[in-house]
Design a protein around this motif. Structure first.
Motif: not given
Length: 130
Positions: A30-31, A40-41, A56-57, A62-65
């Motif tokens: 979890t973020r 947040l997530c 699909e995020c 705040g996902y940055m691959p």
């Protein structure tokens, strides 16, 4: 490490579909915001981010691959670049290199007393990275 085939009757743990690869893999958590007061997530949303490589995020994750899919590799690369500039005699690495869940033994356990799983984790997630 996604390449581990556990012994001792343990199940294989894979949080997302492409995590079954050798070396370090991220375990989505979890973020929270900086003060850890606003979620947040959640874990399920974050796992979906990894499963879809961010397609699909939720934005709140705040996902940055380019960062989230290889955090430990980025740390190792930065250490290598720094070492090339400064030519250290040795490196004292005191950070948490076992993202996110650690290894299966407590700190200070002698290497000749760790389990097959912990030995595999140490070799794949630390020794081969650094």
């Amino acid at each position: 490490d996604g390449s581990l085939n556990p012994i001792e009757g343990r199940t294989k743990l894979m949080a997302y579909s492409w995590g079954a690869r050798p070396g370090p893999s991220v375990f989505p958590r979890t973020r929270w915001n900086k003060y850890h007061t606003i979620e947040l997530c959640n874990h399920d949303q974050f796992t979906k981010c990894y499963d879809t490589h961010g397609q699909e995020c939720p934005r709140s994750c705040g996902y940055m691959p380019e960062i989230d899919e290889q955090p430990q590799q980025l740390v190792a690369k930065a250490m290598m670049e720094r070492a090339e500039m400064n030519k250290p005699q040795y490196i004292l690495n005191v950070g948490d290199n076992f993202y996110w869940g650690g290894i299966e033994k407590t700190c200070g356990t002698p290497m000749d007393q760790i389990s097959f799983t912990a030995h595999h984790q140490f070799n794949q997630v630390f020794e081969q990275m650094y």
